[in-house]
Design a protein around this motif. Structure first.
Motif, short mmCIF file in Angstrom:
data_model
loop_
_atom_site.label_atom_id
_atom_site.label_comp_id
_atom_site.label_asym_id
_atom_site.label_seq_id
_atom_site.Cartn_x
_atom_site.Cartn_y
_atom_site.Cartn_z
N ALA A 1 0.86 -1.19 0.00
CA ALA A 1 0.00 0.00 0.00
C ALA A 1 0.89 1.23 0.00
O ALA A 1 2.08 1.16 0.35
CB ALA A 1 -0.90 0.00 1.23
N PRO A 2 0.37 2.39 -0.39
CA PRO A 2 1.18 3.61 -0.32
C PRO A 2 1.64 3.88 1.11
O PRO A 2 0.88 3.65 2.06
CB PRO A 2 0.21 4.70 -0.81
N SER B 1 -0.65 5.00 4.27
CA SER B 1 -2.05 4.78 3.88
C SER B 1 -2.99 4.62 5.07
O SER B 1 -4.20 4.75 4.91
CB SER B 1 -2.16 3.56 2.96
N CYS B 2 -2.44 4.36 6.23
CA CYS B 2 -3.27 4.32 7.45
C CYS B 2 -3.00 5.53 8.34
O CYS B 2 -3.92 6.21 8.78
CB CYS B 2 -3.00 3.03 8.23
N GLN C 1 2.21 4.98 12.77
CA GLN C 1 3.03 4.32 11.74
C GLN C 1 3.89 3.21 12.33
O GLN C 1 4.28 2.27 11.62
CB GLN C 1 3.90 5.35 11.01
N THR D 1 6.26 2.68 -0.16
CA THR D 1 5.19 1.73 0.18
C THR D 1 5.29 1.26 1.62
O THR D 1 6.27 1.52 2.33
CB THR D 1 5.23 0.49 -0.73
N ASN E 1 -8.64 0.67 4.22
CA ASN E 1 -7.97 1.91 3.81
C ASN E 1 -7.65 1.88 2.32
O ASN E 1 -7.84 2.86 1.61
CB ASN E 1 -6.68 2.12 4.60
N MET E 2 -7.17 0.73 1.85
CA MET E 2 -6.79 0.61 0.45
C MET E 2 -8.01 0.72 -0.46
O MET E 2 -7.96 1.36 -1.52
CB MET E 2 -6.06 -0.72 0.23
N ILE F 1 -8.94 4.30 -0.73
CA ILE F 1 -8.02 5.00 -1.64
C ILE F 1 -8.40 4.72 -3.09
O ILE F 1 -8.41 5.63 -3.94
CB ILE F 1 -6.57 4.58 -1.35
N ASP G 1 -9.67 7.53 -5.76
CA ASP G 1 -9.00 7.70 -7.05
C ASP G 1 -10.00 7.66 -8.20
O ASP G 1 -9.94 8.48 -9.13
CB ASP G 1 -7.94 6.61 -7.23
N TRP H 1 -12.35 9.32 5.56
CA TRP H 1 -11.13 9.18 4.75
C TRP H 1 -11.30 9.74 3.34
O TRP H 1 -10.43 10.46 2.84
CB TRP H 1 -10.71 7.72 4.67
N MET I 1 -9.37 12.85 1.50
CA MET I 1 -8.60 12.73 0.26
C MET I 1 -9.10 13.66 -0.83
O MET I 1 -8.31 14.20 -1.61
CB MET I 1 -8.63 11.27 -0.23
#
Length: 306
Positions: A94-95, A98-99, A107, A117, A125-126, A129, A133, A281, A285
């Motif tokens: 994941a980026p 991302s959390c 983190q 990543t 979360n993914m 995202i 997008d 979230w 974004m």
């Protein structure tokens, strides 16, 4: 600053080294870290690899039966598709951030990696995202709510102990996205979708005795009104499912408005196997306060051990 980091900086003799490294571009920092790991692995022997495996909790395989595990994944994803929920096969990466970028996860509890990543630690979360997008690129619209689901093997850095807890484990997650249309109508539709999924799966297919604990959270101006409205949705959608309430830790920042916990009763024992709630979230974004997002999920390994 942690005691460990202080010790390391003192050993290096440069207390400013972290700030100096962070002043590098992301590409340059990544190149530097790649070189460090290459030099570190240059001295590792096959015997060292075995020793690391024996002492490191992350690569240890799960006790779950792989055939049963993947069969459960198939069952869940097929059930989702039958309810017109789009399914996604996620990457194990994941980026970075991302959390933690959403302000709700440290983190340190994620296994960070290189090349921008981190190891996937939460498929919800993914999925959020991915939806954001698609909304930003206008390849999807959530005027009519979007519903996505995925299963994934995830890794968490914090240490767990006890039956059903592993450094890596399987999750089934659903993420739904819609636009605020007033009177909490969007939130009602999203919550109904998730509840109906779990109702059909566990009550009708497994004949399981379910119960729900609804927990109040901050994030809505009319917190009491929103909580009452979501209570009504649960009682209407699952009229025969026991529902109780938890008003502690209202200021928890992870969920917005409400958080529901799913429990299954087996052999007289009440076991938590899933949870969900509204998050901001996609709002964060896209910078759009009209965005609404509901996430939920269940732990697959724990479910198989029941």
């Amino acid at each position: 600053m942690s005691t460990i980091l202080n010790r390391i900086l003192n050993q290096i003799g440069d207390p400013e080294i972290v700030d100096k490294l962070l002043s590098l571009s992301k590409a340059d920092l990544n190149s530097l870290l790649l070189e460090l790991f290459k030099k570190q692995t240059d001295g590792i022997t096959p015997a060292d690899v075995l020793k690391t495996y024996q002492s490191n909790r992350f690569p240890i395989p799960s006790d779950a039966d792989p055939a049963k595990f993947h069969a459960l994944e198939t069952q869940l994803l097929t059930a989702a598709q039958n309810m017109e929920i789009k399914t996604v096969l996620l990457s194990p990466s994941a980026p970075l951030g991302s959390c933690s970028a959403f302000g709700c996860v440290d983190q340190y509890n994620v296994v960070s990696a290189l090349r921008g990543t981190e190891t996937l630690s939460d498929p919800s979360n993914m999925l959020a995202i991915i939806i954001a997008d698609k909304l930003k690129s206008r390849t999807e619209s959530n005027i009519i709510p979007l519903h996505y689901a995925a299963t994934a093997r995830v890794v968490r850095a914090q240490a767990f102990s006890g039956k059903g807890f592993f450094a890596h484990f399987g999750l089934y997650c659903m993420v739904s996205s819609g636009k605020d249309s007033g009177s909490y109508a969007c939130e009602k539709d999203l919550l109904e979708k998730h509840l109906i999924f779990y109702k059909e799966l566990f009550q009708e297919q497994y004949n399981a005795k379910l119960s729900i604990v609804l927990r109040k959270r901050g994030g809505y101006t009319d917190g009491d009104g929103f909580f009452d409205r979501m209570t009504e949705v649960i009682q209407t959608t699952l009229p025969h499912t026991p529902l109780s309430f938890d008003y502690d830790d209202v200021d928890n920042k992870y969920y917005q408005g409400v958080n529901f916990k799913l429990y299954m009763e087996r052999n007289g024992e009440k076991i938590e196997f899933g949870d969900g709630g509204f998050v901001d979230w996609i709002n964060q974004m896209l910078g759009n306060k009209k965005e609404r997002c509901l996430i939920s999920g269940i732990g697959l390994d724990r479910f198989l051990l029941l």
